[in-house]
Scaffold this active site. Structure first.
Site, PDB file in Angstrom:
ATOM      1  N   ARG A 129     -12.802   5.480   8.523  1.00  0.00           N
ATOM      2  CA  ARG A 129     -13.651   4.728   7.220  1.00  0.00           C
ATOM      3  C   ARG A 129     -11.708   3.926   6.802  1.00  0.00           C
ATOM      4  O   ARG A 129     -11.569   3.750   7.065  1.00  0.00           O
ATOM      5  CB  ARG A 129     -14.159   5.760   5.668  1.00  0.00           C
ATOM      6  CG  ARG A 129     -14.611   4.864   4.896  1.00  0.00           C
ATOM      7  CD  ARG A 129     -14.614   6.148   3.453  1.00  0.00           C
ATOM      8  NE  ARG A 129     -13.049   5.949   3.392  1.00  0.00           N
ATOM      9  CZ  ARG A 129     -12.684   7.369   3.124  1.00  0.00           C
ATOM     10  NH1 ARG A 129     -13.215   8.150   2.712  1.00  0.00           N
ATOM     11  NH2 ARG A 129     -11.251   7.129   2.347  1.00  0.00           N
ATOM     12  N   GLU A 149      -7.118  -0.361   2.901  1.00  0.00           N
ATOM     13  CA  GLU A 149      -6.721   0.732   4.295  1.00  0.00           C
ATOM     14  C   GLU A 149      -7.806   1.145   5.092  1.00  0.00           C
ATOM     15  O   GLU A 149      -8.641   0.984   5.053  1.00  0.00           O
ATOM     16  CB  GLU A 149      -6.506   2.083   3.121  1.00  0.00           C
ATOM     17  CG  GLU A 149      -7.213   2.739   3.140  1.00  0.00           C
ATOM     18  CD  GLU A 149      -6.513   3.689   2.534  1.00  0.00           C
ATOM     19  OE1 GLU A 149      -5.677   4.194   2.084  1.00  0.00           O
ATOM     20  OE2 GLU A 149      -7.207   4.534   1.614  1.00  0.00           O
ATOM     21  N   ASN A 151      -8.769   4.467   6.803  1.00  0.00           N
ATOM     22  CA  ASN A 151      -8.588   5.548   6.942  1.00  0.00           C
ATOM     23  C   ASN A 151      -8.970   6.404   8.939  1.00  0.00           C
ATOM     24  O   ASN A 151      -9.790   5.923   9.719  1.00  0.00           O
ATOM     25  CB  ASN A 151      -9.304   6.592   6.448  1.00  0.00           C
ATOM     26  CG  ASN A 151      -9.274   5.974   5.425  1.00  0.00           C
ATOM     27  OD1 ASN A 151      -7.720   6.513   4.429  1.00  0.00           O
ATOM     28  ND2 ASN A 151      -9.536   5.163   4.420  1.00  0.00           N
ATOM     29  N   SER A 156     -12.284  11.038   4.269  1.00  0.00           N
ATOM     30  CA  SER A 156     -13.602  11.633   2.935  1.00  0.00           C
ATOM     31  C   SER A 156     -14.893  11.415   2.397  1.00  0.00           C
ATOM     32  O   SER A 156     -15.122  10.231   2.567  1.00  0.00           O
ATOM     33  CB  SER A 156     -13.185  13.186   2.339  1.00  0.00           C
ATOM     34  OG  SER A 156     -12.403  12.511   1.656  1.00  0.00           O
ATOM     35  N   LYS A 333       0.060   2.627   7.300  1.00  0.00           N
ATOM     36  CA  LYS A 333       0.412   1.695   6.534  1.00  0.00           C
ATOM     37  C   LYS A 333       0.810   0.627   7.259  1.00  0.00           C
ATOM     38  O   LYS A 333       0.414  -0.341   7.102  1.00  0.00           O
ATOM     39  CB  LYS A 333       0.767   2.318   5.025  1.00  0.00           C
ATOM     40  CG  LYS A 333      -0.218   2.748   4.798  1.00  0.00           C
ATOM     41  CD  LYS A 333      -1.332   2.227   4.248  1.00  0.00           C
ATOM     42  CE  LYS A 333      -2.167   3.489   3.507  1.00  0.00           C
ATOM     43  NZ  LYS A 333      -2.383   4.751   3.685  1.00  0.00           N
ATOM     44  N   LYS A 400       3.035   0.726  -0.481  1.00  0.00           N
ATOM     45  CA  LYS A 400       2.167   1.694   0.199  1.00  0.00           C
ATOM     46  C   LYS A 400       2.636   2.837   0.430  1.00  0.00           C
ATOM     47  O   LYS A 400       3.882   1.372   1.327  1.00  0.00           O
ATOM     48  CB  LYS A 400       0.855   1.711   0.579  1.00  0.00           C
ATOM     49  CG  LYS A 400       0.209   0.363  -0.440  1.00  0.00           C
ATOM     50  CD  LYS A 400      -1.848   0.532   0.346  1.00  0.00           C
ATOM     51  CE  LYS A 400      -2.607   0.601  -0.388  1.00  0.00           C
ATOM     52  NZ  LYS A 400      -3.750   0.216   0.160  1.00  0.00           N
ATOM     53  N   GLU A 404      -1.950   9.591   3.454  1.00  0.00           N
ATOM     54  CA  GLU A 404      -3.361   9.954   2.670  1.00  0.00           C
ATOM     55  C   GLU A 404      -3.666  11.007   1.540  1.00  0.00           C
ATOM     56  O   GLU A 404      -2.183  11.116   1.410  1.00  0.00           O
ATOM     57  CB  GLU A 404      -4.419   9.980   3.738  1.00  0.00           C
ATOM     58  CG  GLU A 404      -3.393   9.451   5.228  1.00  0.00           C
ATOM     59  CD  GLU A 404      -4.288   7.847   5.082  1.00  0.00           C
ATOM     60  OE1 GLU A 404      -5.056   7.230   3.759  1.00  0.00           O
ATOM     61  OE2 GLU A 404      -3.873   6.764   5.811  1.00  0.00           O
ATOM     62  N   GLY A 405      -4.222  10.913   0.653  1.00  0.00           N
ATOM     63  CA  GLY A 405      -4.991  11.331  -0.333  1.00  0.00           C
ATOM     64  C   GLY A 405      -4.599  11.051  -1.268  1.00  0.00           C
ATOM     65  O   GLY A 405      -5.055  11.421  -2.169  1.00  0.00           O
ATOM     66  N   ARG A 486     -17.156   4.300  -4.108  1.00  0.00           N
ATOM     67  CA  ARG A 486     -15.826   4.704  -4.936  1.00  0.00           C
ATOM     68  C   ARG A 486     -15.588   4.127  -5.646  1.00  0.00           C
ATOM     69  O   ARG A 486     -15.287   2.527  -6.143  1.00  0.00           O
ATOM     70  CB  ARG A 486     -15.078   5.385  -4.078  1.00  0.00           C
ATOM     71  CG  ARG A 486     -15.095   6.446  -3.604  1.00  0.00           C
ATOM     72  CD  ARG A 486     -13.951   6.489  -3.397  1.00  0.00           C
ATOM     73  NE  ARG A 486     -13.275   6.192  -2.127  1.00  0.00           N
ATOM     74  CZ  ARG A 486     -12.170   6.309  -1.432  1.00  0.00           C
ATOM     75  NH1 ARG A 486     -11.023   7.246  -1.448  1.00  0.00           N
ATOM     76  NH2 ARG A 486     -11.621   5.594  -0.769  1.00  0.00           N
TER      77      ARG A 486
END
Length: 510
Positions: A129, A149, A151, A156, A333, A400, A404-405, A486
């Site tokens: 993603r 970013e 992923n 998810s 990253k 950063k 992740e998360g 989002r």
């Protein structure tokens, strides 16, 4: 149509709240309730679900930016598949991150251990993603998307995103025309969103690419999950989609990361087939064709050495991994920074190494980059350090880590004191990224039964699926797989829905 999205009257907000809550519960647009809503001991049997935070209206999103994201995704799939095959480059990245990030070092050690004995599975699955925000240089200029970013593990919300799109289409047909500031049916341009189907198709294709079982057991797919997962319904939508096709039966099982060594083993012989014995079905054994990781992306999944032994156990097996260690490292990253650091005579772009003879794809990729800098002792890194420790200059940046998360980033004026609080030797494990300034949007968020109206910031994610062969360097499958929107209040720095900061949304193209 008047200003969109409209601000609703109190009675209209009450009705939309009721309709959205019931539709969400009926269609699985849900999560397990957070402790702030229901205490864990009040739901010890795990029978409760609560609607996901969601916008009342699909947020306006520039069509040109949406199409830009869709058009570049297959190039991004190819790029990261190619980077995953470049062990020498990834080794250099890990070395540059250095001992300041034990997690990445341990991950790399897993790869080195498997490399020493030899990999038995050369095919890899990527469910990717790429996340973007709209950026506009100034009034009158065309908006563009800039990458936040990329992923490569546990990408998810594909299951919930397709449901959110269906919710907003339902509301556009049944509820918006009844508002005082009415929105007539057909007035909103709501794109199709096949994210759940697209991601499931990638897993199904990997299941096929694995080939027939090499043991006497039936093949299966493992969803590798975290214990106490609240975002379970997002994952279940992919599972149900995967099992929908009657002509290809695919058994799917959920296995907590902490229980890998307890319930799996490797078959005797040199093939290292991964065997799974479901604890509730002890008379059955399955040969695992695909391991889809929705865990393993952060240190919390590796509390002691047994966690790393479990990851090594999976990595050396014949199952197709999503992702392999190499692909997970490709998603750090640091790799994004190396790709996006502004080109100079002493620092030429490396894109041509991975997207050869395709100037159009390289141009499309570069158009999505925002300026990202290392914090090492290179020329670009020293310049970035000056910015990062300056209380004024740092206000245009985000710091950063390789994580992740959600919830891990340091923003604006908080950057200088944070850097002063950690050893300077740890700075190279961070990247410094220019903040993207999106256009102003207003919307109403429904969260835990309460409405919040105000300025919002939208982040677009484009999913992609890719299967490649590390040994032959060939790509076997490469598709774009739907989208995610989002949205967060414009006072919130983080946008992860499961982390509690943002909400689900969909696009109304403008």
């Amino acid at each position: 149509m008047s200003a969109y999205p409209p601000e609703t009257r109190p009675n209209e907000g009450e009705r939309l709240t009721e309709v959205i809550k019931d539709w969400s519960l009926a269609h699985g647009l849900t999560v397990r309730p957070p402790p702030a809503v229901i205490a864990a001991e009040a739901d010890s049997a795990g029978i409760l679900a609560t609607p996901v935070p969601v916008t009342l209206f699909p947020s306006p999103f520039p069509q040109v930016c949406f199409e830009q994201g869709l058009a570049v995704q297959k190039a991004y799939n190819q790029l990261y598949a190619s980077i995953s095959q470049d062990e020498a480059f990834l080794a250099k990245v890990v070395k540059e991150i250095g001992d300041s990030d034990d997690f990445i070092t341990e991950l790399w050690n897993v790869h080195l251990r498997v490399k020493k004995e030899g990999y038995v599975q050369h095919k890899s699955l990527g469910l990717f993603r790429s996340d973007y925000m709209v950026h506009q240089h100034g009034a009158g200029t065309n908006p563009q998307i800039k990458q936040v970013e990329f992923n490569t593990i546990a990408s998810s919300f594909g299951g919930l995103s397709s449901q959110t799109s269906l919710l907003h289409k339902y509301l556009a047909s049944t509820e918006y025309p009844l508002l005082e500031k009415s929105i007539e049916r057909g007035n909103l341009q709501l794109p199709e969103n096949g994210s759940a189907t697209g991601l499931a198709t990638g897993i199904r294709q990997a299941f096929v690419e694995y080939g027939p079982p090499s043991t006497s057991h039936q093949k299966c797919v493992i969803f590798l999950v975290q214990g106490g997962e609240r975002n379970i319904f997002d994952q279940r939508h992919l599972e149900y989609e995967l099992q929908r096709h009657e002509e290809l039966h695919i058994p799917v099982f959920r296995l907590p990361f902490a229980e890998i060594l307890q319930h799996t083993s490797l078959a005797d012989g040199s093939g290292r087939q991964l065997l799974y014995r479901p604890p509730q079905l002890p008379s059955h054994t399955f040969e695992v064709a695909v391991v889809y990781m929705r865990s393993g992306y952060g240190p919390g999944d590796y509390p002691d050495q047994s966690g790393w032994e479990a990851r090594y156990h999976l990595e050396r097996s014949a199952a197709i991994k999503c992702p392999t260690v190499l692909t997970q490292v490709a998603g750090t990253k640091k790799v994004q920074q190396v790709l996006a650091t502004p080109e100079t005579p002493s620092n030429p772009s490396i894109l041509g190494r991975y997207i050869s003879k395709d100037a159009e794809s390289i141009s499309k990729l570069m158009n999505t980059f925002t300026n990202i800098y290392p914090l090492d002792e290179t020329e670009a890194g020293l310049k970035a350090r000056q910015i990062a420790v300056d209380p004024e200059l740092s206000k245009g940046y985000v710091l950063k880590p390789q994580r992740e998360g959600g919830g891990n980033n340091i923003y604006r004026s908080a950057i200088p004191p944070f850097l002063m609080s950690i050893p300077e030797s740890h700075w190279p494990s961070y990247i410094l990224m220019e903040l993207i300034t999106p256009p102003a949007v207003r919307n109403t968020i429904l969260r835990n039964g309460k409405l919040e109206y105000g300025g919002v910031i939208c982040e677009l994610g484009i999913y992609g699926t890719c299967i490649w062969d590390q040994e032959s360097k060939t790509i076997l499958h490469n598709e774009q797989a739907g989208y995610l929107l989002r949205t967060k209040g414009d006072q919130s720095e983080e946008g992860g829905v499961a982390a509690g900061f943002g909400c689900m949304d969909s696009c109304s193209l403008v």
